[in-house]
Design a protein around this motif. Structure first.
Motif, short mmCIF file in Angstrom:
data_model
loop_
_atom_site.label_atom_id
_atom_site.label_comp_id
_atom_site.label_asym_id
_atom_site.label_seq_id
_atom_site.Cartn_x
_atom_site.Cartn_y
_atom_site.Cartn_z
N VAL A 307 -8.24 6.87 0.25
CA VAL A 307 -7.02 7.67 0.24
C VAL A 307 -7.35 9.15 0.12
CG1 VAL A 307 -4.94 8.20 -1.10
CG2 VAL A 307 -5.57 5.82 -0.66
N ASN A 308 -8.21 9.50 -0.80
CA ASN A 308 -8.55 10.91 -0.99
C ASN A 308 -9.30 11.48 0.21
OD1 ASN A 308 -7.30 10.90 -3.47
ND2 ASN A 308 -9.18 10.56 -4.63
N ILE A 310 -8.74 10.67 3.34
CA ILE A 310 -7.74 10.94 4.37
C ILE A 310 -6.91 12.18 4.01
CG2 ILE A 310 -5.66 10.02 5.49
CD1 ILE A 310 -6.86 7.23 5.15
N ARG A 311 -6.48 12.30 2.77
CA ARG A 311 -5.62 13.40 2.37
C ARG A 311 -6.36 14.71 2.23
NH1 ARG A 311 -0.34 12.80 0.79
NH2 ARG A 311 -0.54 15.06 0.99
N HIS A 317 -5.70 13.45 8.12
CA HIS A 317 -4.33 13.16 7.70
C HIS A 317 -3.40 13.09 8.91
CE1 HIS A 317 -0.71 14.15 4.89
NE2 HIS A 317 -0.77 12.87 5.20
N ASP A 321 -1.34 9.84 10.12
CA ASP A 321 0.12 9.84 10.31
C ASP A 321 0.50 9.39 11.71
OD1 ASP A 321 0.69 10.61 7.74
OD2 ASP A 321 0.86 12.75 8.19
N GLY A 332 4.52 7.36 3.79
CA GLY A 332 3.41 8.29 3.81
C GLY A 332 2.28 7.82 2.92
N LEU A 333 1.34 8.73 2.69
CA LEU A 333 0.16 8.39 1.89
C LEU A 333 -0.03 9.47 0.82
CD1 LEU A 333 -2.15 6.32 1.68
CD2 LEU A 333 -3.54 7.87 3.06
N PRO A 334 0.33 9.20 -0.43
CA PRO A 334 0.19 10.21 -1.48
C PRO A 334 -1.24 10.22 -2.05
CG PRO A 334 1.15 8.24 -2.39
CD PRO A 334 0.96 7.97 -0.92
N TYR A 335 -1.54 11.30 -2.78
CA TYR A 335 -2.80 11.31 -3.53
C TYR A 335 -2.73 10.29 -4.66
CZ TYR A 335 -4.83 15.51 -1.45
OH TYR A 335 -5.41 16.40 -0.60
#
Length: 339
Positions: A307-308, A310-311, A317, A321, A332-335
């Motif tokens: 995750v981190n 990608i963000r 990111h 998306d 979406g994808l949060p931290y």
């Protein structure tokens, strides 16, 4: 005063008579005789007082009018009085509507957490729109007061009204629970959020945000406990009806000797005679505790790194998306954070 004199005053005729309108140019408004010439009220509804006012103030000018001329003049005065009354009525209705609109807009400003000065900006927008859509109604919008001080006063009055409503609801609670959480804002001021949930005899549940208490000094268990007690006493809770308290897992909250939970339990049990009192972790902290207790590091570490990764990079990111969009996925994808 003798009984005979008192009875004479009580039985005296105090009803406005129609003949006084043509004779003395008077009419009745809200139970009071009003002069059609000068709009002055006569305090006592008696023919002697009405006749004296007419003869001393307007007799010389209007005694020359007789018959049809006098009747026509009286009718003109009555029409003028009714028009004036209708103007005052419309003005009062417009004023009431403007005040109500001011409260509604101030409420929306508060709910959106916007600055008080935005009220003037909104008013300018409404006036511009009214000039195009309904020019004849522009003045009605102009009558709405949305200055910074007015918006602040409206919000304060709405807050006081909500407090009074909560106090009335609290009186009907058979039992209530409290949830508190302390966190530091961007200005490094500790903010203590206090929530209350109560149930009445019809099993109707009421859950409200009670107060946000800024703690500019220390945040010890004693400070937090004192702030919570002050907020609850302000709405007049019955401490014997408290049944539970939800907190996070900080030592100042759950300390066995001097934590907020311990102090709160002692106060409640002193009020209810040692009855049961439960304490809980809030749901977010329960989830975090479950993740740590399940020992799933071999899964969580991979997920967190992915995750981190990608963000942290704009290109990754955007591409992710785009992939979600192709798969018709709207989330979406949060931290990821620990809590």
């Amino acid at each position: 005063m003798s009984l005979s004199k008192k009875r004479k005053v009580d039985t005296e005729c105090r009803i406005f008579q129609e003949k006084w309108t043509s004779s003395y140019m008077f009419t009745e408004v809200n139970g009071k005789p009003v002069c059609l010439v000068c709009m002055q009220q006569v305090s006592v509804l008696k023919e002697y007082n009405i006749r004296r006012h007419y003869e001393t103030q307007h007799g010389e000018k209007y005694n020359t009018l007789h018959g049809e001329l006098r009747k026509q003049k009286v009718n003109e005065m009555l029409v003028g009085l009714r028009k004036q009354q209708s103007v005052f009525t419309r003005s009062r209705e417009v004023s009431d509507a403007a005040v109500k609109a001011s409260y509604v807009i101030a409420s929306q400003i508060a709910l959106a957490s916007k600055p008080y000065c935005d009220g003037e900006f909104l008013k300018n927008c409404m006036l511009k729109a009214a000039e195009i859509v309904c020019p004849e109604k522009r003045q009605a919008f102009a009558n709405i007061s949305l200055t910074r001080n007015t918006v602040a006063d409206r919000i304060s009055e709405l807050s006081a009204d909500l407090d009074s409503q909560l106090k009335r609801k609290e009186e009907s609670f058979l039992a209530f629970s409290i949830a508190i959480d302390e966190s530091t804002d961007i200005t490094d001021v500790a903010q203590l959020a206090i929530f209350i949930r109560g149930v009445d005899e019809t099993l109707t549940v009421t859950e409200e945000f009670l107060e946000l208490v800024p703690m500019t000094d220390t945040t010890t268990a004693e400070d937090i406990f004192r702030s919570v007690v002050g907020a609850l006493d302000r709405v007049g809770v019955d401490w014997s009806r408290a049944v539970s308290l939800a907190t996070d897992g900080a030592p100042s909250m759950i300390g066995k000797k001097a934590g907020v939970v311990t102090k709160f339990r002692e106060k409640v049990q002193a009020a209810n005679g040692g009855g049961n009192f439960w304490t809980f972790h809030c749901i977010l902290h329960q989830e975090a505790l479950c993740c740590k207790s399940l020992k799933m590091d071999h899964v969580m570490e991979v997920v967190v790194r992915t995750v981190n990764f990608i963000r942290a990079r704009g290109l990754n990111h955007r591409q992710f998306d785009s992939f979600l969009s192709d798969c018709n996925i709207t989330h979406g994808l949060p931290y990821h954070t620990e809590v």
